[in-house]
Design an enzyme around this catalytic site. Structure first.
Site, short mmCIF file in Angstrom:
data_model
loop_
_atom_site.label_atom_id
_atom_site.label_comp_id
_atom_site.label_asym_id
_atom_site.label_seq_id
_atom_site.Cartn_x
_atom_site.Cartn_y
_atom_site.Cartn_z
N GLU A 53 37.96 49.27 67.84
CA GLU A 53 37.11 48.89 68.97
C GLU A 53 37.58 47.56 69.56
OE1 GLU A 53 36.27 49.69 65.94
OE2 GLU A 53 34.31 50.64 65.79
N ALA A 162 57.06 68.10 42.10
CA ALA A 162 58.25 68.71 42.71
C ALA A 162 58.74 69.76 41.73
CB ALA A 162 59.32 67.66 42.95
N SER A 176 65.96 67.10 35.12
CA SER A 176 64.96 67.29 36.18
C SER A 176 65.39 66.67 37.51
CB SER A 176 63.63 66.67 35.75
OG SER A 176 63.79 65.28 35.54
N TRP A 178 68.16 66.52 40.55
CA TRP A 178 66.93 66.64 41.31
C TRP A 178 66.61 68.08 41.53
CZ3 TRP A 178 64.56 62.15 41.59
CH2 TRP A 178 65.31 60.99 41.62
N ARG A 192 54.59 57.75 49.16
CA ARG A 192 54.47 56.55 48.32
C ARG A 192 54.16 55.31 49.16
NH1 ARG A 192 59.54 56.22 44.04
NH2 ARG A 192 58.81 57.85 42.62
N THR A 204 56.86 60.03 31.58
CA THR A 204 57.80 59.99 32.71
C THR A 204 58.62 58.70 32.68
OG1 THR A 204 56.39 61.40 34.06
CG2 THR A 204 57.92 59.99 35.25
N GLU A 275 51.99 60.91 40.33
CA GLU A 275 53.27 61.61 40.44
C GLU A 275 53.63 62.40 39.18
OE1 GLU A 275 56.72 59.99 41.98
OE2 GLU A 275 55.76 59.12 43.75
N PRO A 278 53.72 66.30 33.98
CA PRO A 278 52.82 67.43 33.81
C PRO A 278 51.62 67.12 32.91
CG PRO A 278 55.08 68.04 33.28
CD PRO A 278 55.12 66.61 33.61
N THR A 279 51.81 66.32 31.88
CA THR A 279 50.68 66.03 30.97
C THR A 279 49.60 65.25 31.71
OG1 THR A 279 52.25 65.91 29.13
CG2 THR A 279 50.06 64.97 28.75
N1 NAP Z 1 59.23 67.11 39.10
C1 NAP Z 1 58.24 66.26 39.10
O1 NAP Z 1 57.47 66.15 40.07
C2 NAP Z 1 58.07 65.36 37.90
C3 NAP Z 1 57.29 64.22 38.02
C4 NAP Z 1 57.12 63.42 36.90
C5 NAP Z 1 57.72 63.79 35.71
N2 NAP Z 1 58.50 64.90 35.65
C6 NAP Z 1 59.12 65.30 34.39
O2 NAP Z 1 58.11 65.40 33.40
C7 NAP Z 1 58.66 65.08 32.15
C8 NAP Z 1 57.71 64.15 31.41
O3 NAP Z 1 56.53 64.87 31.16
P1 NAP Z 1 55.29 64.29 30.38
O4 NAP Z 1 54.19 65.28 30.52
O5 NAP Z 1 55.69 63.84 29.02
O6 NAP Z 1 55.01 62.98 31.24
P2 NAP Z 1 53.72 62.16 31.65
O7 NAP Z 1 52.60 63.05 32.03
O8 NAP Z 1 54.19 61.16 32.62
O9 NAP Z 1 53.36 61.37 30.33
C9 NAP Z 1 52.64 61.96 29.29
C10 NAP Z 1 52.05 60.84 28.46
O10 NAP Z 1 51.06 60.14 29.20
C11 NAP Z 1 50.15 59.54 28.30
N3 NAP Z 1 48.81 59.84 28.78
C12 NAP Z 1 48.12 59.07 29.65
N4 NAP Z 1 46.93 59.59 29.92
C13 NAP Z 1 46.83 60.73 29.19
C14 NAP Z 1 45.81 61.71 29.05
N5 NAP Z 1 44.62 61.62 29.68
N6 NAP Z 1 46.03 62.76 28.24
C15 NAP Z 1 47.20 62.88 27.61
N7 NAP Z 1 48.22 61.97 27.70
C16 NAP Z 1 48.03 60.90 28.49
C17 NAP Z 1 50.47 60.10 26.92
O11 NAP Z 1 51.31 59.14 26.28
P3 NAP Z 1 50.83 57.99 25.26
O12 NAP Z 1 51.16 58.51 23.91
O13 NAP Z 1 51.67 56.83 25.64
O14 NAP Z 1 49.38 57.75 25.46
C18 NAP Z 1 51.31 61.31 27.24
O15 NAP Z 1 52.21 61.64 26.21
C19 NAP Z 1 60.02 64.54 32.40
O16 NAP Z 1 60.97 65.53 32.11
C20 NAP Z 1 60.06 64.26 33.88
O17 NAP Z 1 61.33 64.43 34.42
C21 NAP Z 1 58.67 65.69 36.73
#
Ligand code: NAP
EC number: 3.5.4.26
Length: 346
Positions: A53, A162, A176, A178, A192, A204, A275, A278-279
């Site tokens: 405004e 991704a 992973s 790219w 971002r 990650t 980002e 998966p966890t």
């Molecule tokens: N393509 C894509 O978009 C993309 C993006 C990111 C990652 N990636 C790939 O994903 C892989 C990593 O996967 P990731 O699942 O291990 O990574 P992540 O999700 O980044 O990390 C998992 C860790 O986060 C912590 N954490 C925090 N909050 C949590 C909750 N509420 N519940 C459970 N754990 C929690 C835990 O570690 P603590 O023991 O430290 O608590 C858990 O082991 C890599 O290969 C990477 O390249 C791909």
């Protein structure tokens, strides 16, 4: 009455020029003279800059503002922050009518509509002014994420992944980089650059060692850098790339994602990009903390490896929530699907 519907559509276009980071909503404003001619227009360019405004008033011939209509996407603010209240500025300029699409949910800044009505200004919602639903809806969507965050007192969360066409984010051997091509990665960097914080899990950081900065296609840093946040109990290694990159970063040594988001809210974060990996993304989805999904799909099949999301607590198809597609676009050879959480689940 001037064409308020057209003006609200134009105000929405203007609002879309504003940033989505910085804690303020995107707002656009068009000032119409009594004869319906456009006097001036403005939009909010981000925290610390003029409100929409004020920007429109600054560009107007004061003589044409007497009896004019202000059409705004959001109710004019009524508080003095870094800028003075828009309600008072509109009244002082002689505006006779204000039409707004959405009420301001911010308890600090709201009250502009009531105050203006108390001064004898004709204040109408867009709906009451007879603006068609599709125009009002688009105007509402421009600030919907901010409005939802303010109402809930929790950041708006964008979840990003991704993945391959078969939903994998890493191959069987863990590679992973790219999965998606350059255009999709450049786009992800623009996202971002338009959030307050980027969040990843410790997994990650330990696997990929990302810098988490927002970069342009040529590798240079974008003007706005998000706060880089790592969530999880394990330590961030001393040599981690995100420690070295310019700008602020934060380690939240917890797995309590609600508490993490509350902490980020208290730090002024209103829009977050999770980002992964998966966890973390799966936990955030399972706890209904993700509002918007960005799925980048690359035309590659991995057949195995890490799935983009793991257990979401869905045991039967009928129990799977259907997300609401917002946009679909191609980026090079990849596809980006943006979807919002089903209504009522916010
Ligand atoms: N393509 C894509 O978009 C993309 C993006 C990111 C990652 N990636 C790939 O994903 C892989 C990593 O996967 P990731 O699942 O291990 O990574 P992540 O999700 O980044 O990390 C998992 C860790 O986060 C912590 N954490 C925090 N909050 C949590 C909750 N509420 N519940 C459970 N754990 C929690 C835990 O570690 P603590 O023991 O430290 O608590 C858990 O082991 C890599 O290969 C990477 O390249 C791909």
């Amino acid at each position: 009455m001037p064409d308020v519907s057209w003006a609200l559509g134009r105000a929405t276009e203007l609002a879309e020029r504003g940033p989505q980071h910085g804690g303020n909503p995107r707002v656009g404003c068009v000032l119409l003279a009594a004869d319906g001619a456009v006097v001036s227009e403005g939009w909010h360019g981000g925290a610390g800059t003029a409100h929409a405004e004020a920007a429109a008033l600054a560009g107007a011939d004061p003589a044409r503002l007497r009896g004019a209509t202000a059409v705004v996407t959001l109710e004019p603010c009524h508080h003095s922050g870094r800028t003075p209240p828009c309600s008072r500025a509109l009244h002082a300029a002689g505006i006779a009518r204000v039409v707004h699409a959405v009420g301001d949910p911010d308890p600090v800044a709201s009250g502009g509509a009531r105050w203006l009505a108390g001064q004898g200004v004709d204040v109408l919602t867009a709906e009451d002014a007879g603006v068609p639903v599709d125009v009002t809806g688009r105007a509402a969507r421009v600030s919907a994420a901010w409005v939802t965050a303010m109402r809930r007192r929790r950041p708006w969360v964008v979840g990003k992944s991704a993945m391959s066409l078969d939903g994998r984010v890493a191959a069987a051997d863990g590679t992973s980089r790219w999965i998606t091509g350059a255009a999709a990665r450049t786009h992800a960097h623009t996202v971002r650059a338009d959030v307050d914080a980027v969040v990843v899990g410790t997994g990650t950081v330990l696997t990929d060692d990302p810098a988490l900065t927002a970069r342009r296609a040529d590798g240079t840093l974008a003007c706005h850098q998000p706060l880089r946040v790592v969530v999880g109990r394990r330590a961030v290694p001393p040599g981690a790339a995100l420690r070295q990159a310019p700008g602020d970063w934060l380690h939240l040594p917890t797995r309590d994602l609600r508490a993490a988001l509350d902490q980020l809210w208290d730090a002024g974060v209103r829009r977050v990009l999770v980002e992964g990996g998966p966890t973390l993304l799966s936990r955030a989805l399972r706890e209904h903390l993700v509002d918007e999904l960005h799925a980048y799909l690359a035309p590659v099949l991995l057949g195995g490896g890490l799935p983009a999301v793991t257990d979401l607590g869905v045991s039967t198809l009928a129990g799977a929530p259907r997300w609401r597609p917002v946009t679909t676009r191609t980026l090079g050879e990849d596809l980006l699907v943006v979807a919002h959480r089903p209504e009522g689940d916010l």
